[in-house]
Write a protein that holds these residues in place. Sequence first.
Motif, short mmCIF file in Angstrom:
data_model
loop_
_atom_site.label_atom_id
_atom_site.label_comp_id
_atom_site.label_asym_id
_atom_site.label_seq_id
_atom_site.Cartn_x
_atom_site.Cartn_y
_atom_site.Cartn_z
N TRP A 152 38.08 -10.10 20.74
CA TRP A 152 37.58 -9.80 19.36
C TRP A 152 36.49 -10.85 19.19
CZ3 TRP A 152 38.87 -13.35 15.13
CH2 TRP A 152 38.32 -12.80 13.96
N VAL A 153 36.53 -12.19 19.45
CA VAL A 153 35.54 -13.24 19.33
C VAL A 153 34.25 -12.77 20.18
CG1 VAL A 153 34.98 -15.71 19.81
CG2 VAL A 153 37.28 -15.05 18.91
N ALA A 154 34.41 -12.11 21.19
CA ALA A 154 33.29 -11.86 22.04
C ALA A 154 32.60 -10.72 21.21
CB ALA A 154 33.47 -11.52 23.58
N ASP A 155 33.24 -9.90 20.59
CA ASP A 155 32.54 -8.93 19.95
C ASP A 155 31.82 -9.37 18.81
OD1 ASP A 155 33.58 -6.85 21.72
OD2 ASP A 155 35.39 -6.42 20.49
N ARG A 156 32.25 -10.36 18.09
CA ARG A 156 31.68 -10.79 16.94
C ARG A 156 30.67 -11.88 17.01
NH1 ARG A 156 31.42 -7.34 14.90
NH2 ARG A 156 30.64 -8.39 13.00
N THR A 157 30.89 -12.71 18.24
CA THR A 157 29.87 -13.81 18.42
C THR A 157 29.17 -13.81 19.63
OG1 THR A 157 31.48 -15.01 19.40
CG2 THR A 157 31.58 -15.11 17.23
N ASP A 158 29.33 -12.80 20.71
CA ASP A 158 28.74 -12.87 21.99
C ASP A 158 28.89 -13.95 22.74
OD1 ASP A 158 27.62 -10.18 21.69
OD2 ASP A 158 25.75 -11.21 20.73
N VAL A 159 30.10 -14.65 22.29
CA VAL A 159 30.57 -15.81 23.26
C VAL A 159 31.78 -15.45 23.76
CG1 VAL A 159 31.67 -18.13 23.08
CG2 VAL A 159 29.88 -17.56 21.56
N HIS A 160 31.53 -15.35 25.22
CA HIS A 160 32.66 -15.08 26.19
C HIS A 160 33.60 -15.85 26.54
CE1 HIS A 160 31.15 -10.68 26.28
NE2 HIS A 160 29.90 -11.29 26.17
N ILE A 161 34.91 -16.05 26.15
CA ILE A 161 35.78 -17.09 26.60
C ILE A 161 36.82 -16.66 27.69
CG2 ILE A 161 37.54 -18.69 25.68
CD1 ILE A 161 36.29 -18.20 22.99
N ARG A 162 36.92 -17.29 28.55
CA ARG A 162 37.68 -17.05 29.77
C ARG A 162 39.25 -17.77 29.49
NH1 ARG A 162 38.89 -19.82 34.91
NH2 ARG A 162 40.11 -18.12 36.23
N VAL A 163 40.39 -17.04 29.16
CA VAL A 163 41.37 -17.63 28.65
C VAL A 163 42.15 -18.20 29.81
CG1 VAL A 163 43.75 -17.12 27.56
CG2 VAL A 163 41.61 -15.92 26.66
N ILE A 164 42.40 -19.34 29.63
CA ILE A 164 43.17 -20.19 30.78
C ILE A 164 44.41 -20.65 30.21
CG2 ILE A 164 43.18 -22.15 32.30
CD1 ILE A 164 40.31 -21.98 32.19
N ARG A 165 45.62 -19.93 30.58
CA ARG A 165 47.04 -20.42 29.99
C ARG A 165 47.60 -21.62 30.77
NH1 ARG A 165 49.31 -17.11 26.46
NH2 ARG A 165 48.39 -14.84 25.95
N PRO A 166 48.05 -22.46 30.01
CA PRO A 166 49.02 -23.59 30.90
C PRO A 166 50.15 -23.00 31.93
CG PRO A 166 49.81 -23.29 28.52
CD PRO A 166 48.58 -22.62 28.71
N PRO A 167 50.33 -23.22 32.95
CA PRO A 167 51.13 -22.60 34.11
C PRO A 167 52.67 -22.72 33.20
CG PRO A 167 50.99 -25.22 34.37
CD PRO A 167 49.84 -24.63 33.46
N ASN A 168 53.10 -21.29 33.50
CA ASN A 168 54.40 -21.14 33.10
C ASN A 168 55.46 -20.83 34.11
OD1 ASN A 168 56.86 -20.43 31.76
ND2 ASN A 168 55.72 -18.69 30.61
N TYR A 169 56.25 -21.70 34.38
CA TYR A 169 57.24 -21.78 35.76
C TYR A 169 58.57 -20.93 35.55
CZ TYR A 169 54.10 -25.16 37.39
OH TYR A 169 52.75 -25.90 37.55
N ALA A 170 58.90 -20.38 34.11
CA ALA A 170 59.86 -19.72 33.64
C ALA A 170 60.20 -18.49 34.69
CB ALA A 170 60.19 -19.44 32.25
N GLY A 171 59.07 -17.82 34.62
CA GLY A 171 59.17 -16.46 35.51
C GLY A 171 59.48 -16.63 36.85
N PRO A 172 58.77 -17.39 37.76
CA PRO A 172 59.16 -17.63 39.09
C PRO A 172 60.34 -18.10 39.38
CG PRO A 172 56.85 -18.53 38.39
CD PRO A 172 57.27 -17.94 37.34
N LEU A 173 60.84 -19.22 38.30
CA LEU A 173 62.13 -19.87 38.51
C LEU A 173 63.16 -18.58 38.21
CD1 LEU A 173 61.72 -23.22 36.44
CD2 LEU A 173 61.93 -22.74 39.18
N LEU A 174 63.11 -17.84 37.14
CA LEU A 174 64.03 -16.63 36.85
C LEU A 174 64.14 -15.72 38.23
CD1 LEU A 174 65.86 -15.65 35.02
CD2 LEU A 174 64.22 -14.05 33.93
N LEU A 175 62.99 -15.48 38.57
CA LEU A 175 62.69 -14.53 39.77
C LEU A 175 63.48 -15.09 40.86
CD1 LEU A 175 61.91 -11.98 41.04
CD2 LEU A 175 59.90 -13.04 41.35
N GLY A 176 63.36 -16.39 41.21
CA GLY A 176 63.95 -16.97 42.28
C GLY A 176 65.31 -17.14 42.25
N PHE A 177 65.87 -17.37 40.85
CA PHE A 177 67.33 -17.53 40.67
C PHE A 177 68.15 -16.10 40.94
CE2 PHE A 177 70.71 -17.03 37.64
CZ PHE A 177 71.55 -18.18 38.09
N LEU A 178 67.24 -15.05 40.29
CA LEU A 178 67.82 -13.57 40.47
C LEU A 178 68.04 -13.36 41.79
CD1 LEU A 178 68.71 -11.17 39.24
CD2 LEU A 178 66.31 -10.23 39.15
#
Length: 325
Positions: A152-178
């Motif tokens: 939406w911001v890119a559509d309104r401002t022509d500023v393209h932001i590459r979203v970088i999320r902080p690492p989330n280890y919950a998914g890999p840990l849960l998969l490893g536990f399973l």
Amino acid sequence: MYLNIKNHFYLIVCFPQTLLSEKVGQMMEWASKRSIIKLNGDKFRRFVKAPPRNYSVVIMFTALQPQRQCGVCRQADEEFHILANSWRYSSAFTNKVFFASVDFDEGSDVFQMLSMNSAPTFLHFPAKGKQRKTDNYELQVRGFAAEQLARWVADRTDVHIRVIRPPNYAGPLLLGFLLAVIGGLAYLRRHNLEFLFNKNVWAFSALCFVLIMTSGQMWNHIRGPPYAHKNPNTGQVSYIHGSSQAQFVAETHIVLLFNGAVTMGMVLLCEAATSDMDIGKRKILCVAGIGLVMLFFSWLLSIFRAKYHGYPYSLILGKYGNSVV
């Protein structure tokens, strides 16, 4: 006389430029300390509404104080911070766009000024020209995931932001536990692995997967909708979205439960028809199965009618079925 005219012309030309430079400098200073600039009424009027301004401002209007009990606001705030941090710490960061927030308890006058009665709300204030309808983010349709906000911001401002999320280890840990649990069970029963060939185990697993997918969980993962919506004026909580183009997370849980109950009813009916039990128990299974199918399928139809206005069909609940949603 010539000096007075010359000085007057100098003030007319240079004063707005000086004021603009001061405003941009102040915004950059705030942005260097916090990726999201906190605004109150005075700051909003001076740095957003009052000219001159050559930068865009994306503002989240929210209510984060505990007494407001706005869980959706906290979830949206987390995604908004991810977006703002991705922009603030990127190599492409400029003063073309700033991210800010206005909390209801710190800027209620701003909410009144904009005739705003719900939170969270995202608005874009363009650098030039008046606001358009598309400068109001469609939260109920698009959700508040950082990736959707970035588009939406890119559509309104022509500023393209590459979203970088902080690492989330919950998914890999849960998969490893399973995997560890499954591997442990397989090891403990390594001399008797007949359960791996049990059709009921695989049927139950496949059924769970189908119910999860058909309830809309993948849509939630992509769009990131709020769990529910609380009306800030009445305090009423809506768990079913009123549009056929969007949904809440709670809505998918309700649909999953209802589909599961209908499936259980069908299983009971099949058992009643094919089981070797005595006739009395088979009658009980039959009645229970019919009851589950009729009741929960009626509720599913009522949800469908609430989202697709004008849908004419119903089962047991009729026009009063919408009361459950």
